[in-house]
Each structure stands twice: as structure tokens, then as C-alpha cells.
Design an enzyme around this catalytic site. Structure first.
Site, mmCIF file in Angstrom:
data_model
loop_
_atom_site.group_PDB
_atom_site.id
_atom_site.type_symbol
_atom_site.label_atom_id
_atom_site.label_comp_id
_atom_site.label_asym_id
_atom_site.label_seq_id
_atom_site.Cartn_x
_atom_site.Cartn_y
_atom_site.Cartn_z
ATOM 1 N N ARG A 3 0.835 -1.211 0.000
ATOM 2 C CA ARG A 3 0.000 0.000 0.000
ATOM 3 C C ARG A 3 0.867 1.257 0.000
ATOM 4 O O ARG A 3 1.156 1.874 1.034
ATOM 5 C CB ARG A 3 -0.909 0.014 1.220
ATOM 6 N N ARG A 57 1.562 -7.044 -9.562
ATOM 7 C CA ARG A 57 2.063 -6.425 -8.320
ATOM 8 C C ARG A 57 2.278 -7.438 -7.199
ATOM 9 O O ARG A 57 2.856 -7.116 -6.177
ATOM 10 C CB ARG A 57 1.139 -5.309 -7.865
ATOM 11 N N HIS A 92 0.104 2.787 -10.530
ATOM 12 C CA HIS A 92 -0.866 3.214 -9.515
ATOM 13 C C HIS A 92 -0.138 4.032 -8.432
ATOM 14 O O HIS A 92 -0.096 3.632 -7.254
ATOM 15 C CB HIS A 92 -1.509 1.960 -8.906
ATOM 16 N N ASP A 150 -12.769 9.053 -7.258
ATOM 17 C CA ASP A 150 -12.261 7.817 -7.859
ATOM 18 C C ASP A 150 -12.685 7.842 -9.321
ATOM 19 O O ASP A 150 -13.781 7.409 -9.670
ATOM 20 C CB ASP A 150 -12.859 6.603 -7.140
ATOM 21 N N GLU A 209 -2.742 8.165 -11.577
ATOM 22 C CA GLU A 209 -2.276 6.887 -12.125
ATOM 23 C C GLU A 209 -2.319 6.907 -13.646
ATOM 24 O O GLU A 209 -3.382 6.827 -14.251
ATOM 25 C CB GLU A 209 -3.174 5.771 -11.587
#
Ligand code: TA6
Length: 296
Positions: free
Chosen positions: A73, A95, A165, A210, A269
Site C-alpha cells: 500500500r 504487483r 498506480h 475515484d 495513475e
């Protein structure tokens, strides 16, 4: 493992492999100017970028896991081959996969770089039945360049989404603006990806955002007023830009963020997100993100 990596790819004073958080193998890149990047081979995940003038540029949650199988994170999680939720784990398997070091280099100008790759495996083919090789090149000097390419090495076409990201560290989310997206169509992930047009020159963050901005301009700017820092993101071969901050309410639902963790970052991103990118057999796609820093 570490001794072989340092023997084969270490460069005195510039690139060293060590055991990092959670015992994950990490590469530390140091350029001659005093800039530093730390990245894990796990996920080819850039965890930290300390710039000689502006300090730490990326956010890392103090509650992040550093465990195989879990996403980290903070820093730059690599999104591939899926964006968001779907048939694959959230944001795909890149990832949470171990990437291989292919080469390291120091250029004549002093830029320090590392190249890594991820190739399909029985595990990836089980969940995504395609042959591929993805490559990442990270190049550090006063700016940070990350290049992502993928080749379809199979006999059948596939489609994919990819993105950097990136969690940019900010003084406080209420003192930050994102500029460059005015007039761009976005899909609002808070409204079932309903389309709308961004009408603001400066995007501010008083609640959760978002959004998938489609065919976004290639130059985007984050302005951190208290830090007097402008972060310029230049995307190349990356159509879209996702802007995300969970803000207070959503943050409480994210276990590896502290309740006020949302205040310390903004995600901008660069990626090819929606629609997914088709890739015929034998074809390859190149893309890159360049991040420049300046006083503002
Ligand atoms: O990029 C924005 C987003 O898709 C948000 O919806 C949020 O889910 C974020 O990514 C983090 O996803 P993760 O799977 O890393 O928790």
C-alpha cells in the site's frame, strides 16, 4: 540470492540488493546527485523515491503488508493485466509476482537504471491463459522515469489494462490540487462508472474521488502548496489517468491504511485503463511515465 544479484547486477555506490521490509529483496538505486529509489523485486514495486531537493516523493502506509500474495500500500503498485476488480485479483497479478532482474546501468549523464521482467508461468496461465513478457525499466536522476512494455508471445490475441498506480505523498490532501484534466471525459467509479466531463481547472479533494479520465492530456500537475512543490507527470503511450483519494469514509474500510491515512497521499495513475488494450500475437506495446519535480 542476494550475493548472486549483487555479483551480477550490483554497481558500486549506485545499485545494491539487500533484504528489505518483510524480508523482500529490494534494490537501492543511488545516483551521483544524491537521489535514491528503493524498489522490491516483488511486484517490481517502487516503494520510495527520495529526491535530493524535495525529500520523499511517494507515500507508504505504515500499515502496509510486505507479504507474498499481498499488495503493498504505497509507492507505485503496477497494475497489469486487469484494472480494478474482475476475474483476476484486484489490479491483476503483476504487483504480487516476483519479477526478474534483467540488467542494470549507469548512463553517461549519471542516470541509474534497472530493468526487470515478468513472464507467464503455470500460476499466471491458470488464471489468465496467455503467453506474455512484461518489462519494467526504472531510471533515476533528478526526475524518475518508469517504462512499461508488454509483448504477446503467444499464438492468440489478448487484451489488458495497465497503469502505474502511484501514491504521491502530500502535506495534506486539503492543500493539494491536480491540474490538466479540465474538459476531459471521466468515468466516475463512485457512480457505477457513469461518464461526465471534468469542468474544473483545479481538482481539489474535499471528499472521495475515484475517476478514470479517458484520453487525458499527457502533462498533468500535482501542486502541494505547503511544500511549495509541483509534481509534473508526463505520460507517453498511456491514454488515461486515474485520480483517487478515498477520503475519510472509504479510508476506514481499507485495513492497511490508518483512519487518517487518506490525508497523506493522492493517487494520479497514468495508464491504459478503459477500454482494455488489444494485443495480437507477436505484438508489443511500449509506454512510459516521467515525473519531474519543481518548486512552485
Ligand atoms: O485506482 C483507484 C482504485 O481502483 C480505487 O477504486 C481503489 O480500489 C484503489 O484502486 C486501491 O485498490 P487496491 O486493490 O490496491 O486496494
Amino acid at each position: 540470492m542476494l550475493s548472486e544479484l549483487n555479483r551480477d547486477f550490483g554497481i558500486k555506490d549506485r545499485i545494491e540488493f539487500t533484504s528489505g521490509n518483510g524480508g523482500l529483496t529490494q534494490a537501492t538505486l543511488r545516483d551521483p546527485l544524491g537521489n535514491m529509489v528503493k524498489l522490491f523485486l516483488y511486484g517490481a514495486h517502487i516503494a520510495s523515491w527520495v529526491n535530493r531537493s524535495f525529500g520523499e516523493i511517494f507515500f507508504m502506509s505504515p500499515r502496509s503488508d510486505f507479504l507474498i500474495g499481498k499488495a503493498i500500500r504505497g509507492g507505485i503498485p503496477l497494475v497489469f493485466p486487469q484494472f480494478g476488480t474482475g476475474r483476476l485479483p484486484s489490479h491483476g497479478f503483476a504487483r504480487t509476482s516476483e519479477w526478474r532482474v534483467r540488467s542494470t546501468n549507469v548512463s553517461d549523464s549519471g542516470a541509474v537504471s534497472i530493468s526487470m521482467s515478468l513472464t507467464d508461468s503455470p500460476e499466471t496461465r491458470d488464471i489468465w491463459p496467455h503467453r506474455f513478457t512484461a518489462n519494467i525499466v526504472v531510471s533515476l536522476e533528478d526526475s524518475l522515469k518508469t517504462e512499461f512494455s508488454v509483448i504477446n508471445s503467444g499464438e492468440t490475441p489478448f487484451e489488458f489494462s495497465n497503469a502505474f498506480h502511484t501514491y504521491f505523498a502530500v502535506s495534506s490532501i486539503d492543500a493539494v490540487t491536480v491540474r490538466g484534466l479540465q474538459g476531459t471525459t471521466y468515468l466516475d467509479s463512485l457512480r457505477n462508472r457513469e461518464a461526465a466531463i471534468e469542468n474544473r481547472e483545479l481538482i481539489t479533494f474535499s471528499s472521495q474521488i475515484d475517476r478514470i479520465y479517458q484520453n487525458a492530456p499527457d502533462h498533468l500537475y500535482i501542486h502541494d502548496r505547503p511544500r511549495k512543490l509541483q509534481i509534473e507527470i508526463i505520460k507517453q503511450g498511456l491514454r488515461d489517468a486515474v485520480v483517487w483519494n478515498p477520503h475519510a469514509e472509504r479510508c476506514l474500510q481499507i485495513p492497511d491504511l490508518s483512519p487518517d491515512g487518506y490525508r497523506g497521499f493522492v493517487c494520479v495513475e497514468a495508464g491504459n485503463v478503459l477500454p482494455a488494450t488489444p494485443l495480437p500475437p507477436g505484438a508489443a506495446i511500449q509506454s512510459a511515465q516521467l515525473v519531474n519535480l519543481s518548486t512552485s
